[in-house]
Write a protein that holds these residues in place. Structure first.
Motif, mmCIF file in Angstrom:
data_model
loop_
_atom_site.group_PDB
_atom_site.id
_atom_site.type_symbol
_atom_site.label_atom_id
_atom_site.label_comp_id
_atom_site.label_asym_id
_atom_site.label_seq_id
_atom_site.Cartn_x
_atom_site.Cartn_y
_atom_site.Cartn_z
ATOM 1 N N TYR A 244 0.829 -1.214 0.000
ATOM 2 C CA TYR A 244 0.000 0.000 0.000
ATOM 3 C C TYR A 244 0.862 1.264 0.000
ATOM 4 O O TYR A 244 0.597 2.202 -0.762
ATOM 5 C CB TYR A 244 -0.922 -0.018 1.219
ATOM 6 C CG TYR A 244 -1.684 1.268 1.448
ATOM 7 C CD1 TYR A 244 -2.724 1.646 0.601
ATOM 8 C CD2 TYR A 244 -1.355 2.109 2.514
ATOM 9 C CE1 TYR A 244 -3.412 2.827 0.807
ATOM 10 C CE2 TYR A 244 -2.044 3.295 2.723
ATOM 11 C CZ TYR A 244 -3.066 3.652 1.867
ATOM 12 O OH TYR A 244 -3.751 4.818 2.073
ATOM 13 N N GLN A 245 1.887 1.295 0.840
ATOM 14 C CA GLN A 245 2.748 2.475 0.920
ATOM 15 C C GLN A 245 3.526 2.692 -0.377
ATOM 16 O O GLN A 245 3.735 3.831 -0.794
ATOM 17 C CB GLN A 245 3.711 2.341 2.103
ATOM 18 C CG GLN A 245 3.054 2.473 3.466
ATOM 19 C CD GLN A 245 2.484 3.853 3.720
ATOM 20 O OE1 GLN A 245 3.047 4.857 3.286
ATOM 21 N NE2 GLN A 245 1.353 3.913 4.407
ATOM 22 N N ILE A 247 2.476 1.735 -3.393
ATOM 23 C CA ILE A 247 1.512 2.194 -4.395
ATOM 24 C C ILE A 247 1.270 3.693 -4.232
ATOM 25 O O ILE A 247 1.192 4.439 -5.211
ATOM 26 C CB ILE A 247 0.185 1.409 -4.263
ATOM 27 C CG1 ILE A 247 0.385 -0.037 -4.728
ATOM 28 C CG2 ILE A 247 -0.930 2.070 -5.073
ATOM 29 C CD1 ILE A 247 -0.831 -0.922 -4.528
ATOM 30 N N ARG A 248 1.176 4.150 -2.986
ATOM 31 C CA ARG A 248 0.962 5.584 -2.712
ATOM 32 C C ARG A 248 2.099 6.443 -3.251
ATOM 33 O O ARG A 248 1.880 7.560 -3.718
ATOM 34 C CB ARG A 248 0.832 5.817 -1.201
ATOM 35 C CG ARG A 248 -0.536 5.511 -0.625
ATOM 36 C CD ARG A 248 -0.548 5.850 0.861
ATOM 37 N NE ARG A 248 -0.294 7.267 1.081
ATOM 38 C CZ ARG A 248 -1.229 8.179 1.305
ATOM 39 N NH1 ARG A 248 -2.502 7.826 1.316
ATOM 40 N NH2 ARG A 248 -0.918 9.442 1.511
ATOM 41 N N THR A 249 3.314 5.914 -3.179
ATOM 42 C CA THR A 249 4.481 6.689 -3.620
ATOM 43 C C THR A 249 4.912 6.343 -5.050
ATOM 44 O O THR A 249 5.904 6.878 -5.540
ATOM 45 C CB THR A 249 5.660 6.450 -2.665
ATOM 46 O OG1 THR A 249 5.915 5.034 -2.556
ATOM 47 C CG2 THR A 249 5.348 6.997 -1.282
ATOM 48 N N GLY A 250 4.177 5.434 -5.708
ATOM 49 C CA GLY A 250 4.473 5.089 -7.095
ATOM 50 C C GLY A 250 5.697 4.211 -7.279
ATOM 51 O O GLY A 250 6.248 4.133 -8.382
ATOM 52 N N PHE A 367 -2.007 4.414 9.554
ATOM 53 C CA PHE A 367 -1.893 3.351 8.555
ATOM 54 C C PHE A 367 -2.231 3.881 7.162
ATOM 55 O O PHE A 367 -1.571 3.539 6.173
ATOM 56 C CB PHE A 367 -2.829 2.198 8.926
ATOM 57 C CG PHE A 367 -2.700 0.992 8.034
ATOM 58 C CD1 PHE A 367 -1.869 -0.062 8.392
ATOM 59 C CD2 PHE A 367 -3.399 0.906 6.835
ATOM 60 C CE1 PHE A 367 -1.747 -1.181 7.575
ATOM 61 C CE2 PHE A 367 -3.277 -0.207 6.010
ATOM 62 C CZ PHE A 367 -2.452 -1.252 6.389
ATOM 63 N N CYS A 368 -3.268 4.728 7.090
ATOM 64 C CA CYS A 368 -3.729 5.237 5.797
ATOM 65 C C CYS A 368 -2.956 6.469 5.335
ATOM 66 O O CYS A 368 -3.164 6.950 4.213
ATOM 67 C CB CYS A 368 -5.223 5.569 5.864
ATOM 68 S SG CYS A 368 -6.275 4.128 6.168
ATOM 69 N N LYS A 374 11.460 3.897 7.326
ATOM 70 C CA LYS A 374 11.447 2.467 7.634
ATOM 71 C C LYS A 374 10.993 2.226 9.068
ATOM 72 O O LYS A 374 10.269 1.269 9.357
ATOM 73 C CB LYS A 374 12.859 1.911 7.405
ATOM 74 C CG LYS A 374 13.046 0.458 7.722
ATOM 75 C CD LYS A 374 14.388 -0.028 7.203
ATOM 76 C CE LYS A 374 15.548 0.717 7.804
ATOM 77 N NZ LYS A 374 16.858 0.164 7.358
ATOM 78 N N LYS A 375 11.408 3.112 9.958
ATOM 79 C CA LYS A 375 11.028 2.999 11.368
ATOM 80 C C LYS A 375 9.522 3.107 11.535
ATOM 81 O O LYS A 375 8.901 2.313 12.256
ATOM 82 C CB LYS A 375 11.730 4.087 12.182
ATOM 83 C CG LYS A 375 11.345 4.130 13.645
ATOM 84 C CD LYS A 375 12.062 5.267 14.369
ATOM 85 C CE LYS A 375 11.598 5.392 15.809
ATOM 86 N NZ LYS A 375 12.304 6.491 16.523
#
Length: 423
Positions: A244-245, A247-250, A367-368, A374-375
């Motif tokens: 998900y993360q 996909i959000r950042t491409g 979460f959203c 990374k932390k």
């Protein structure tokens, strides 16, 4: 007309300054290593206490947890983060929750239904580990996850030695049989049962996924053989968060690399299973019992709601969970041995319910959101995995695992305070 020189005015030479700085750095490094080793040894001992008392056959040894935790609170040294406070503004929710629980325990002492022995055991197993929240403010997150990763490997090693299908335990004598006799079919376990073992493997997999992927296949092996569905689900949530993360950042290449890596790991695991002719029927058995397990738990969850309706302020620690099943013989309350959420609303009442609703609210908000490091991804993954495991298991009643969970809660609230600013 003489040239100015620092040494002529009493100033130290540049060479001396460099030497002093080097000595200072060496001392700091030595202090950090000593502090890390001390924290590691104490946490490892904490994780092994249940095994020690089983070998000696004396539950009094469980009280070792108390001095261990007290030493941990004093052994921060150079492992501590700089300029970190013990409490932040959003920690008010945590502090109100703690004060409510203390008030509740005083009230339930005057209730004739309260099993006092169960209450004392519950306080020790469920409430005492909350000190982990404070400990999280005394040790850097990076140091803590390194320690937890090593501890997970130690328990993986013990689990492999004790796993009946491998037959290694037969060469270890009667001490190994103490633990093997308590194991359920197909479930790899360490010194505290397969649920606690699966929890440690889940945490280890998540940490290695973000910090050291080379170790992930070994921990995945332990996670799979723990045969704990909730632990599998917790690690799956970590994968979903990562996808998900990205996909959000491409970052679609990262997702592709992840899929390829997972396929390769799966292929390697299958090859190992074929080479060693390992029976995988236990995995099929665990999935085949999903409906049956759901029916069992849904009955307990309904009982948990009934407990809450009948006792909205809460029944108190140790009255409906595993402690009650083990140490009480009466039926003053419905037992909720599987499912932390419904045990919590039963025992902690409306105060506990409100705290976890606030906790879940902040979790879903973060979460959203876009995680920056990374932390942050690791903290959210570890907390989310714990939430998944709490659905069908009472992981809060395993003292060391509970202590680890509250350490993670402490880190989570630091993250909350950095993400949201109170006016």
């Amino acid at each position: 007309g003489a040239c100015w020189h620092p040494s002529k005015r009493g100033y130290p030479k540049i060479g001396n300054l460099l030497t002093m700085k080097l000595k200072e750095d060496k001392f700091l490094l030595l202090t950090q290593k000593t502090s890390f080793l001390q924290n590691f040894c104490l946490l490892l001992l904490y994780s092994l206490v249940s095994g020690i008392y089983k070998i000696v056959d004396n539950q009094i040894l469980m009280l070792l947890n108390v001095p261990i935790v007290l030493f941990l609170l004093r052994s921060n040294c150079a492992t501590t983060t700089n300029n970190i406070s013990l409490f932040y503004k959003y920690d008010l929710f945590f502090l109100l929750y703690i004060f409510y629980l203390l008030f509740l325990e005083v009230v339930v002492l005057f209730n004739v239904k309260t099993n006092v022995y169960g209450l004392l055991i519950g306080l020790f197993l469920d409430f005492f580990p909350v000190i982990g929240f404070i400990y999280s403010r005394k040790i850097k997150f990076e140091s803590f996850v390194q320690i937890l990763l090593i501890i997970a490997f130690v328990h993986l090693f013990i689990g492999i030695l004790l796993y009946p299908p491998f037959s290694i335990y037969l060469t270890l004598g009667p001490i190994a049989e103490i633990f093997v006799d308590q194991m359920l079919f197909g479930r790899m376990s360490s010194v505290s049962g397969s649920l606690a073992f699966g929890n440690l493997m889940m945490y280890g997999c998540i940490i290695s996924f973000f910090y050291n992927k080379k170790l992930l296949p070994f921990l995945l092996f332990g996670l799979i053989f723990s045969s704990q569905r909730s632990s599998w689900g917790g690690f799956l949530l970590c994968i979903l968060l990562y996808v998900y993360q990205n996909i959000r950042t491409g970052k679609y290449k990262s997702i592709l690399f992840l899929l390829i890596a997972l396929l390769l790991v799966g292929l390697c695991v299958c090859v190992v299973f074929l080479i060693f002719d390992i029976d995988l029927s236990f995995i099929e058995y665990r999935f085949s019992r999903l409906t049956e397990a759901g029916d069992e738990r849904s009955i307990q969850w309904l009982h948990g709601l009934e407990n809450f309706v009948n006792n909205p302020i809460g029944t108190g620690f140790g009255q409906v969970g595993h402690v009650a099943v083990r140490y009480t013989k009466d039926d003053a309350y419905y037992w909720v041995a599987d499912g932390d959420y419904f045990r919590i609303i039963s025992e902690h009442g409306i105060g506990g319910s409100l705290f976890y609703l606030v906790f879940l609210f902040f979790f879903f908000l973060i979460f959203c959101s876009k995680l920056k490091s990374k932390k942050e991804c690791t903290i959210i993954s570890l907390i989310g995995a714990s939430f998944i495991q709490m659905i069908g298991s009472n992981i809060h009643e395993f003292y060391f695992n509970n202590f680890i969970l509250w350490i993670l809660v402490g880190y989570f609230f630091v993250l909350v305070n950095s993400k949201f600013r109170l006016i």
